[in-house]
Design a protein around this motif. Structure first.
Motif, short mmCIF file in Angstrom:
data_model
loop_
_atom_site.label_atom_id
_atom_site.label_comp_id
_atom_site.label_asym_id
_atom_site.label_seq_id
_atom_site.Cartn_x
_atom_site.Cartn_y
_atom_site.Cartn_z
N ALA A 8 0.84 -1.20 0.00
CA ALA A 8 0.00 0.00 0.00
C ALA A 8 0.88 1.25 0.00
O ALA A 8 0.57 2.24 -0.67
CB ALA A 8 -0.95 -0.02 1.19
N ALA A 9 1.99 1.20 0.73
CA ALA A 9 2.91 2.35 0.77
C ALA A 9 3.52 2.59 -0.61
O ALA A 9 3.67 3.74 -1.05
CB ALA A 9 4.01 2.12 1.80
N TRP A 14 3.73 5.82 -5.54
CA TRP A 14 3.56 5.93 -6.99
C TRP A 14 2.52 6.99 -7.33
O TRP A 14 2.73 7.81 -8.22
CB TRP A 14 3.14 4.58 -7.58
CG TRP A 14 3.13 4.61 -9.07
CD1 TRP A 14 4.15 4.27 -9.90
CD2 TRP A 14 2.06 5.05 -9.92
NE1 TRP A 14 3.78 4.46 -11.21
CE2 TRP A 14 2.51 4.94 -11.25
CE3 TRP A 14 0.78 5.53 -9.69
CZ2 TRP A 14 1.71 5.28 -12.33
CZ3 TRP A 14 -0.01 5.88 -10.77
CH2 TRP A 14 0.46 5.75 -12.07
N GLU A 15 1.40 6.99 -6.62
CA GLU A 15 0.34 7.98 -6.86
C GLU A 15 0.85 9.40 -6.63
O GLU A 15 0.56 10.31 -7.41
CB GLU A 15 -0.88 7.71 -5.97
CG GLU A 15 -1.61 6.43 -6.27
CD GLU A 15 -2.34 6.44 -7.60
OE1 GLU A 15 -2.64 7.53 -8.13
OE2 GLU A 15 -2.59 5.34 -8.13
N ARG A 16 1.62 9.60 -5.56
CA ARG A 16 2.16 10.93 -5.26
C ARG A 16 3.12 11.38 -6.36
O ARG A 16 3.04 12.50 -6.86
CB ARG A 16 2.88 10.91 -3.90
CG ARG A 16 3.48 12.28 -3.54
CD ARG A 16 4.26 12.25 -2.23
NE ARG A 16 5.23 11.18 -2.12
CZ ARG A 16 6.44 11.18 -2.70
NH1 ARG A 16 6.81 12.19 -3.45
NH2 ARG A 16 7.27 10.16 -2.55
N ARG A 17 4.02 10.48 -6.78
CA ARG A 17 4.98 10.84 -7.83
C ARG A 17 4.28 11.11 -9.16
O ARG A 17 4.66 12.03 -9.89
CB ARG A 17 6.01 9.72 -8.00
CG ARG A 17 6.98 9.66 -6.82
CD ARG A 17 8.12 8.71 -7.06
NE ARG A 17 8.97 9.24 -8.11
CZ ARG A 17 9.45 8.49 -9.12
NH1 ARG A 17 9.18 7.22 -9.19
NH2 ARG A 17 10.20 9.03 -10.05
N ALA A 18 3.26 10.32 -9.49
CA ALA A 18 2.52 10.53 -10.73
C ALA A 18 1.81 11.88 -10.70
O ALA A 18 1.81 12.62 -11.69
CB ALA A 18 1.51 9.40 -10.95
N ARG A 19 1.22 12.23 -9.57
CA ARG A 19 0.55 13.53 -9.44
C ARG A 19 1.56 14.68 -9.59
O ARG A 19 1.30 15.67 -10.26
CB ARG A 19 -0.18 13.60 -8.10
CG ARG A 19 -1.06 14.80 -7.94
CD ARG A 19 -1.93 14.80 -6.69
NE ARG A 19 -1.28 14.28 -5.49
CZ ARG A 19 -1.47 13.05 -4.99
NH1 ARG A 19 -2.30 12.22 -5.57
NH2 ARG A 19 -0.84 12.68 -3.88
N GLU A 20 2.73 14.52 -8.96
CA GLU A 20 3.78 15.54 -9.08
C GLU A 20 4.22 15.70 -10.54
O GLU A 20 4.45 16.81 -11.01
CB GLU A 20 4.98 15.18 -8.20
CG GLU A 20 4.70 15.33 -6.73
CD GLU A 20 5.79 14.73 -5.85
OE1 GLU A 20 6.77 14.15 -6.38
OE2 GLU A 20 5.66 14.83 -4.62
#
Length: 165
Positions: A8-9, A14-20
């Motif tokens: 989950a981490a 991955w979600e945070r980096r993709a959003r950035e």
């Protein structure tokens, strides 16, 4: 060696980096003076995000089903890739031929694990200069002008399914 199961981490990272990345792309593209500058900014950001040392944009030659170099590059080490760049800029790819042509024909990403054994990779002789694997991403602008970019990593790895959806 089997690919470890993401936690989950890992998914949150991955979600945070993709959003950035998406935020960076939006800012960079909005600041670009023209399409060439926007493509260069996008390529630079995606290569930085993925860790790919090489990125190259192709475009459809007007009125054809052939891709040609748009002469837009990201090169971590321009000297190391000078031969590959020179040959790539002089090459054309008909639909279905080579990695760029396969992306054009399918309209979908392509991943080649080892270009040295791929029978449809015309530049395989440059594999040592290039590194493996290779991938290609299709996209279009209002359906009229078709472009794709290719990129490479030196160390073989499998594509992450999240990157391909």
């Amino acid at each position: 060696m089997p690919t470890p199961t993401p936690t989950a981490a890992d998914a949150l990272r991955w979600e945070r980096r993709a959003r950035e990345l998406l935020q960076r792309l939006a800012v960079d593209v909005s600041r670009a003076a023209d399409l060439q500058e926007a493509l260069q900014a996008m390529l630079r950001a995606v290569c930085a995000y993925t860790g790919w040392p090489v990125g190259h944009v192709y475009e459809r030659a007007e009125g054809t089903d052939t891709l040609v170099s748009a002469r837009i590059w990201h090169l971590d080490d321009p000297d190391a890739y000078a031969t590959f760049r020179r040959i790539s800029e002089a090459s054309t790819f008909a639909s279905g031929i080579g990695m760029p042509g396969r992306v054009l024909a399918s309209g979908r990403p392509v991943w080649i694990m080892d270009v040295t054994v791929d029978p449809n990779f015309p530049r395989a002789r440059l594999a040592e200069d290039l590194g493996t694997p290779r991938s290609g991403f299709p996209w279009s602008r209002r359906g009229a002008s078709w472009r794709c970019w290719s990129s490479s990593r030196r160390a073989p790895s499998s594509p992450t399914s999240r990157c391909w959806t």
